[in-house]
Enzyme design. Structure first.
Site, mmCIF file in Angstrom:
data_model
loop_
_atom_site.group_PDB
_atom_site.id
_atom_site.type_symbol
_atom_site.label_atom_id
_atom_site.label_comp_id
_atom_site.label_asym_id
_atom_site.label_seq_id
_atom_site.Cartn_x
_atom_site.Cartn_y
_atom_site.Cartn_z
ATOM 1 N N ASP A 106 0.815 -1.216 0.000
ATOM 2 C CA ASP A 106 0.000 0.000 0.000
ATOM 3 C C ASP A 106 0.848 1.267 0.000
ATOM 4 O OD1 ASP A 106 -2.200 -1.573 0.032
ATOM 5 O OD2 ASP A 106 -2.686 -1.268 2.145
ATOM 6 N N GLY A 129 -6.262 13.331 -0.326
ATOM 7 C CA GLY A 129 -5.993 14.010 -1.594
ATOM 8 C C GLY A 129 -6.207 13.085 -2.778
ATOM 9 N N LEU A 130 -5.823 11.818 -2.624
ATOM 10 C CA LEU A 130 -6.050 10.843 -3.694
ATOM 11 C C LEU A 130 -7.541 10.669 -3.943
ATOM 12 C CD1 LEU A 130 -5.142 8.589 -5.633
ATOM 13 C CD2 LEU A 130 -5.185 7.021 -3.686
#
EC number: 1.3.7.7
Length: 530
Positions: A290, A425-426
């Site tokens: 991840d 933000g992603l």
């Protein structure tokens, strides 16, 4: 002096106030006009303390300047001594009172008071808050310990072995209005206790005069915050021979290095290298699949010297970020900050002008900003995620819960605070990128019925009319973004979209193009190799 909307540090008397308020049994008499009493709010509002700082103001007014202000000073000093009966009295002046040159410290010294009087001479027009805190702590400690300085320093760091006790250290530097100082002290105490090391004195936070007098009884001093305690640690080393640790335990690597340094100085067996993996969750995530999303993220760092240097190391060595900017407002820490920046191939920004910092931030086009409360505002204007890592801070950065920055648990807290804004933000970028996908269109059929379909269609029609009208209304000489150009721009992550827009417009002006289409955007990208 300069007039500004924001300052990273207050005048040096605010630093002196921080030391006085951090301790008990210490009172500060401040020669100052009425307007300088604002500093009380810093402690009651930001620190959310239940009591005012132990400060007595002379609060002279304009009409007092025609009389004898020296008598005013002596009266307030006597009243403070009689009312509060402190174990030690600090006497100084604010930036405004410095112009009058009443020398309140000398006046107080000659009054024959029963408690130690420490005179503070803090040049308000050349120094600032952190220096004032450092100088105040140094002068107070020196004034109280000067009678017990041995002719020749003969300190044995490993005396604890001969005396059959656990090693003892002092934690120096934490103070009120510092960044998470209370929580850091608890975490470092717990960390050292796990390794069989006792903490003798924590100062100035929570210390009294009797604690300052016990400082020479420690085997080692731990300098947690160099901005406040380094000069005091150096004085104790020169006069009593007590060494001090220089590694600040913020981050996984620094915490391990800190333990290694402390154990080496005390003559103890060094700790296991794998300890951090057992006590913190940050290394596990950093090595997981991840975390590859975070690799190479561009980060801009600005704050006090201690936290900025620590943040740069964590970002570059532990999280795999790319540091694109590093700086500090603390001129006393300029040398180590410049050294840290040089290791990363950067030129450090040593500056206390928030507008210059914001300009450097915009130029670097980072994907994450780590800074002070001011950088949070600047990043919000630029549309960049931000986490606060340093003072000056807002009340929301003084949590009621424990939230340290130091030690293994501090590494967990830092990971949460820095990584979550990037994850959010992603998510925001993905929502923006697929905003026009058929599944996100308001007119799409849903289980809620058909109420929203027509309205959504009308909205899109209105937007298209507005977009087509923009070209006719645009003034001459102004660049026009076509519909396909705007659509392509929206596919770019929001945290670098501003830089891409600026590059595209600059390229269009260079080649004499009046309209920026998707093709122009591609050409600009190739031109700037971005």
């Amino acid at each position: 002096m300069e007039l500004t909307l924001w300052t990273y540090e207050g005048p040096p008397h605010v630093g002196a106030m921080r030391i006085a308020a951090s301790m008990h049994g210490v009172h500060y008499v401040l020669h100052a006009p009425q307007g300088d009493t604002y500093a009380d709010l810093l402690f009651t509002m930001i620190e959310r303390r239940g009591q005012r700082p132990p400060v007595t103001y002379t609060t002279f007014q304009a009409r007092d300047l025609g009389g004898d202000t020296a008598e005013l000073v002596k009266r307030h000093v006597q009243e403070a001594a009689d009312r509060f009966q402190p174990d030690a009295l600090l006497v100084g002046e604010s930036c405004t009172a410095e112009l009058i040159q009443d020398q309140p410290g000398a006046l107080a010294q000659g009054m024959g008071l029963p408690m130690p009087v420490v005179t503070l001479e803090l040049p308000a027009y050349s120094k600032k808050e952190n220096w004032g805190a450092s100088e105040t702590f140094y002068q107070l400690m020196r004034g109280l310990l000067k009678q017990s300085v041995p002719p020749q320093p003969s300190h044995d760091v490993q005396a604890w072995k001969h005396e059959g006790r656990r090693p003892r250290v002092n934690l120096l530097g934490p103070s009120l209005l510092g960044f998470r100082c209370r929580d850091d002290v608890l975490e470092v105490q717990r960390l050292l206790s796990l390794h069989g090391i006792d903490v003798g004195v924590v100062a100035p936070l929570g210390a009294g005069v009797e604690d300052i007098l016990r400082l020479p009884q420690a085997d080692l001093n731990v300098c947690l915050y160099p901005e406040v305690a380094e000069s005091s640690c150096s004085w104790l080393e020169r006069n009593f021979g007590i060494p001090f640790s220089k590694t600040v335990p913020i981050g996984m690597g620094a915490t391990h290095d800190f333990l290694v340094e402390v154990h080496a100085l005390l003559g103890m067996t060094p700790p296991e290298a794998a300890e951090g993996y057992q006590r913190s969750r940050m290394p596990w995530y950093s090595e997981s699949v991840d975390s590859t999303y975070l690799t190479g993220k561009r980060v801009f760092i600005f704050g006090d010297g201690t936290h900025a240097i620590a943040a740069a190391r964590i970002c570059s060595e532990e999280l795999g970020f790319t540091v694109v900017g590093l700086g500090s407002y603390s001129r006393e820490m300029a040398r180590p900050v410049r050294a840290a920046a040089k290791k990363l191939g950067l030129e450090a920004l040593i500056c206390d002008d928030y507008l210059a910092v914001e300009a450097a931030m915009a130029e670097a086009a980072p994907e994450l900003v780590l800074g002070t409360q001011m950088e949070r505002h600047s990043a919000k204007r630029l549309g960049i995620p931000c986490a606060v890592i340093s003072t000056p801070m807002h009340v929301q950065d003084v949590p009621a819960r424990l939230s340290p920055q130091m030690g293994w648990e501090g590494a967990n807290v830092i990971f949460d605070a820095w990584v979550h804004p990037l994850m959010m933000g992603l998510e925001e970028h993905l929502i923006g990128m697929f905003r026009h996908d058929f599944e996100f269109v308001d007119g799409h059929q849903s289980h809620l019925g058909h109420a929203g379909g027509a309205g959504a269609g009308n909205n899109h029609g209105t937007e298209s009319v507005r977009a087509s009208g923009c070209q006719d209304e645009a003034p001459s000489g102004q660049l026009i973004w076509t519909a396909d150009g705007e659509a392509e721009l929206k596919k770019i992550p929001f945290f670098v979209r501003g830089k891409v827009r600026r590059n595209a417009e600059s390229y269009a002006r260079t080649v004499g193009c009046k309209e920026i289409s998707s093709e122009t955007l591609y050409d600009a990208k190739a031109h700037y190799k971005a």
